[in-house]
Design a protein around this motif. Structure first.
Motif, PDB file in Angstrom:
ATOM      1  N   ARG A  28      47.880  39.305   5.887  1.00  0.00           N
ATOM      2  CA  ARG A  28      46.785  39.205   6.832  1.00  0.00           C
ATOM      3  C   ARG A  28      47.313  39.008   8.248  1.00  0.00           C
ATOM      4  NH1 ARG A  28      44.160  41.926   4.201  1.00  0.00           N
ATOM      5  NH2 ARG A  28      42.208  41.449   5.271  1.00  0.00           N
ATOM      6  N   VAL A  29      46.713  39.722   9.198  1.00  0.00           N
ATOM      7  CA  VAL A  29      47.071  39.555  10.601  1.00  0.00           C
ATOM      8  C   VAL A  29      46.204  38.482  11.240  1.00  0.00           C
ATOM      9  CG1 VAL A  29      45.535  41.384  11.445  1.00  0.00           C
ATOM     10  CG2 VAL A  29      47.576  40.799  12.743  1.00  0.00           C
ATOM     11  N   GLY A  30      44.966  38.337  10.788  1.00  0.00           N
ATOM     12  CA  GLY A  30      44.090  37.258  11.223  1.00  0.00           C
ATOM     13  C   GLY A  30      43.415  37.491  12.569  1.00  0.00           C
ATOM     14  N   PHE A  31      42.386  36.709  12.823  1.00  0.00           N
ATOM     15  CA  PHE A  31      41.692  36.727  14.107  1.00  0.00           C
ATOM     16  C   PHE A  31      42.466  35.901  15.132  1.00  0.00           C
ATOM     17  CE2 PHE A  31      38.145  37.240  11.045  1.00  0.00           C
ATOM     18  CZ  PHE A  31      37.566  38.399  11.537  1.00  0.00           C
ATOM     19  N   GLY A  32      42.419  36.328  16.369  1.00  0.00           N
ATOM     20  CA  GLY A  32      43.074  35.586  17.440  1.00  0.00           C
ATOM     21  C   GLY A  32      42.087  34.776  18.259  1.00  0.00           C
ATOM     22  N   ARG A  33      42.464  34.494  19.503  1.00  0.00           N
ATOM     23  CA  ARG A  33      41.666  33.624  20.372  1.00  0.00           C
ATOM     24  C   ARG A  33      40.787  34.385  21.355  1.00  0.00           C
ATOM     25  NH1 ARG A  33      46.676  30.071  22.407  1.00  0.00           N
ATOM     26  NH2 ARG A  33      47.475  32.208  22.457  1.00  0.00           N
ATOM     27  N   LYS A  34      41.116  35.678  21.603  1.00  0.00           N
ATOM     28  CA  LYS A  34      40.384  36.438  22.628  1.00  0.00           C
ATOM     29  C   LYS A  34      40.120  37.847  22.114  1.00  0.00           C
ATOM     30  CE  LYS A  34      38.950  37.535  26.892  1.00  0.00           C
ATOM     31  NZ  LYS A  34      37.750  36.972  27.527  1.00  0.00           N
ATOM     32  N   PRO A  35      38.889  38.127  21.643  1.00  0.00           N
ATOM     33  CA  PRO A  35      38.593  39.433  21.062  1.00  0.00           C
ATOM     34  C   PRO A  35      38.003  40.423  22.051  1.00  0.00           C
ATOM     35  CG  PRO A  35      36.789  37.940  20.611  1.00  0.00           C
ATOM     36  CD  PRO A  35      37.810  37.145  21.415  1.00  0.00           C
ATOM     37  N   ALA A  36      38.107  41.685  21.673  1.00  0.00           N
ATOM     38  CA  ALA A  36      37.386  42.772  22.337  1.00  0.00           C
ATOM     39  C   ALA A  36      36.884  43.712  21.257  1.00  0.00           C
ATOM     40  CB  ALA A  36      38.278  43.523  23.316  1.00  0.00           C
ATOM     41  N   LEU A  37      35.773  44.373  21.542  1.00  0.00           N
ATOM     42  CA  LEU A  37      35.203  45.353  20.623  1.00  0.00           C
ATOM     43  C   LEU A  37      35.540  46.755  21.130  1.00  0.00           C
ATOM     44  CD1 LEU A  37      33.330  46.060  18.213  1.00  0.00           C
ATOM     45  CD2 LEU A  37      31.404  45.938  19.829  1.00  0.00           C
ATOM     46  N   VAL A  38      36.107  47.580  20.257  1.00  0.00           N
ATOM     47  CA  VAL A  38      36.451  48.963  20.595  1.00  0.00           C
ATOM     48  C   VAL A  38      35.668  49.892  19.670  1.00  0.00           C
ATOM     49  CG1 VAL A  38      38.300  50.663  20.838  1.00  0.00           C
ATOM     50  CG2 VAL A  38      38.768  48.240  21.324  1.00  0.00           C
ATOM     51  N   ASN A  39      34.677  50.589  20.220  1.00  0.00           N
ATOM     52  CA  ASN A  39      33.860  51.536  19.458  1.00  0.00           C
ATOM     53  C   ASN A  39      34.414  52.941  19.677  1.00  0.00           C
ATOM     54  OD1 ASN A  39      32.058  49.447  18.711  1.00  0.00           O
ATOM     55  ND2 ASN A  39      30.922  49.693  20.618  1.00  0.00           N
ATOM     56  N   VAL A  40      34.857  53.574  18.622  1.00  0.00           N
ATOM     57  CA  VAL A  40      35.564  54.852  18.721  1.00  0.00           C
ATOM     58  C   VAL A  40      34.655  56.034  18.394  1.00  0.00           C
ATOM     59  CG1 VAL A  40      37.541  56.184  17.902  1.00  0.00           C
ATOM     60  CG2 VAL A  40      37.705  53.691  18.074  1.00  0.00           C
ATOM     61  N   ASP A  41      34.439  56.890  19.366  1.00  0.00           N
ATOM     62  CA  ASP A  41      33.722  58.159  19.196  1.00  0.00           C
ATOM     63  C   ASP A  41      32.311  58.008  18.621  1.00  0.00           C
ATOM     64  OD1 ASP A  41      35.638  59.784  20.342  1.00  0.00           O
ATOM     65  OD2 ASP A  41      36.703  60.126  18.461  1.00  0.00           O
ATOM     66  N   LEU A  42      31.623  56.950  18.994  1.00  0.00           N
ATOM     67  CA  LEU A  42      30.224  56.822  18.602  1.00  0.00           C
ATOM     68  C   LEU A  42      29.349  57.477  19.680  1.00  0.00           C
ATOM     69  CD1 LEU A  42      30.186  53.281  16.991  1.00  0.00           C
ATOM     70  CD2 LEU A  42      30.200  55.528  15.879  1.00  0.00           C
ATOM     71  N   ALA A  43      29.656  58.738  19.924  1.00  0.00           N
ATOM     72  CA  ALA A  43      28.955  59.577  20.886  1.00  0.00           C
ATOM     73  C   ALA A  43      28.128  60.610  20.128  1.00  0.00           C
ATOM     74  CB  ALA A  43      29.962  60.260  21.811  1.00  0.00           C
ATOM     75  N   ASN A  44      27.240  61.283  20.844  1.00  0.00           N
ATOM     76  CA  ASN A  44      26.250  62.143  20.200  1.00  0.00           C
ATOM     77  C   ASN A  44      26.832  63.233  19.313  1.00  0.00           C
ATOM     78  OD1 ASN A  44      24.033  60.780  21.350  1.00  0.00           O
ATOM     79  ND2 ASN A  44      24.206  61.967  23.241  1.00  0.00           N
ATOM     80  N   ALA A  45      27.974  63.783  19.696  1.00  0.00           N
ATOM     81  CA  ALA A  45      28.571  64.849  18.879  1.00  0.00           C
ATOM     82  C   ALA A  45      28.952  64.359  17.485  1.00  0.00           C
ATOM     83  CB  ALA A  45      29.793  65.424  19.582  1.00  0.00           C
ATOM     84  N   TRP A  46      29.145  63.057  17.346  1.00  0.00           N
ATOM     85  CA  TRP A  46      29.528  62.476  16.066  1.00  0.00           C
ATOM     86  C   TRP A  46      28.362  61.770  15.371  1.00  0.00           C
ATOM     87  CZ3 TRP A  46      32.497  62.913  20.302  1.00  0.00           C
ATOM     88  CH2 TRP A  46      33.770  63.486  20.152  1.00  0.00           C
ATOM     89  N   THR A  47      27.401  61.299  16.148  1.00  0.00           N
ATOM     90  CA  THR A  47      26.343  60.467  15.571  1.00  0.00           C
ATOM     91  C   THR A  47      25.020  61.181  15.369  1.00  0.00           C
ATOM     92  OG1 THR A  47      25.571  59.664  17.734  1.00  0.00           O
ATOM     93  CG2 THR A  47      27.347  58.417  16.657  1.00  0.00           C
TER      94      THR A  47
END
Length: 228
Positions: A28-47
């Motif tokens: 396990r790599v585990g959760f850290g202290r400072k997160p960010a959310l990265v949403n990959v290619d959730l654009a209209n051509a894919w969704t």
């Protein structure tokens, strides 16, 4: 996914888990202290329906899950990066296209930068002021982009990754994220693909080698427990 394929994958995963654990994988790599959310290619051509890139389980699973993650990030001041893909030159005969050689494998010519509707982030999870919209040209969100520098400057040590596809852009983003020194978390319900079994297999393998696969419930709890 049909029952027969599901049964076959479950058997394969059970056998692979035994092998992996004997050899020291699935740590396990585990959760850290400072997160960010990265949403990959959730654009209209894919969704949205009708594009060669359209993926499954967008409406019933991925969008609702990402909406929950976005709410938790916005409430607690965590950075959000919306990643999309498009190309300025879609003529496959032009040697100077920004598609490189990728067009020899997949139909990247259907996401022309001139048609913003194709690469615009799905309106149901649209960016708000202060959130980054990053355009990439390759599978990984890190390859040739400013993503790693942006995250480091913000003090981020953990990235929660959602989007499509499990077998390509999400996977390579997670692999490169770990290589860049970030704790990598794949949000199970918020990752999709086009091919039956692709999500299940890739998340199993990713969890063994490159990231922790966690439920959206656990990720929301984590986002609520730390402040930006």
């Amino acid at each position: 996914m049909n029952a027969g394929l599901n049964e076959m994958l479950a058997k394969a995963f059970a056998e692979a888990t035994e092998l992996y654990q004997q050899r020291g994988f699935q740590r396990r790599v585990g959760f850290g202290r400072k997160p960010a959310l990265v949403n990959v290619d959730l654009a209209n051509a894919w969704t949205r329906p009708g594009n060669p890139f359209t993926c499954e389980h967008i409406d019933d699973r991925i969008i609702p899950g990402v909406q929950r993650l976005l709410a938790a990030c916005r409430e607690n001041g965590h950075p959000v990066i919306h990643v999309t893909t498009c190309y300025q030159v879609t003529d496959r005969n032009n040697p100077y296209t920004d598609m490189g050689l990728w067009h020899n494998k997949i139909p990247v010519d259907v996401v022309a930068q001139s048609d913003e509707n194709l690469w615009a982030i799905d309106s149901r999870i649209a960016p708000i002021e202060g959130e980054q919209v990053l355009i990439k040209k390759r599978a990984s969100s890190f390859h040739g982009t400013y993503l790693a520098g942006y995250l480091r400057a913000a003090g981020v040590d953990t990235i929660l990754v959602t989007g499509v596809t499990a077998s390509a852009c999400v996977r390579t983003t997670l692999c490169d994220g770990l290589a860049e020194g970030f704790r990598t978390i794949a949000v199970r319900e918020c990752i999709g693909d086009r091919v039956p079994g692709a999500v299940e297999w890739n998340l199993f393998d990713i969890d063994a080698k490159f990231a922790d696969v966690e439920s959206v419930d656990r990720c929301v709890d984590y986002l609520q427990s730390v402040k930006g």
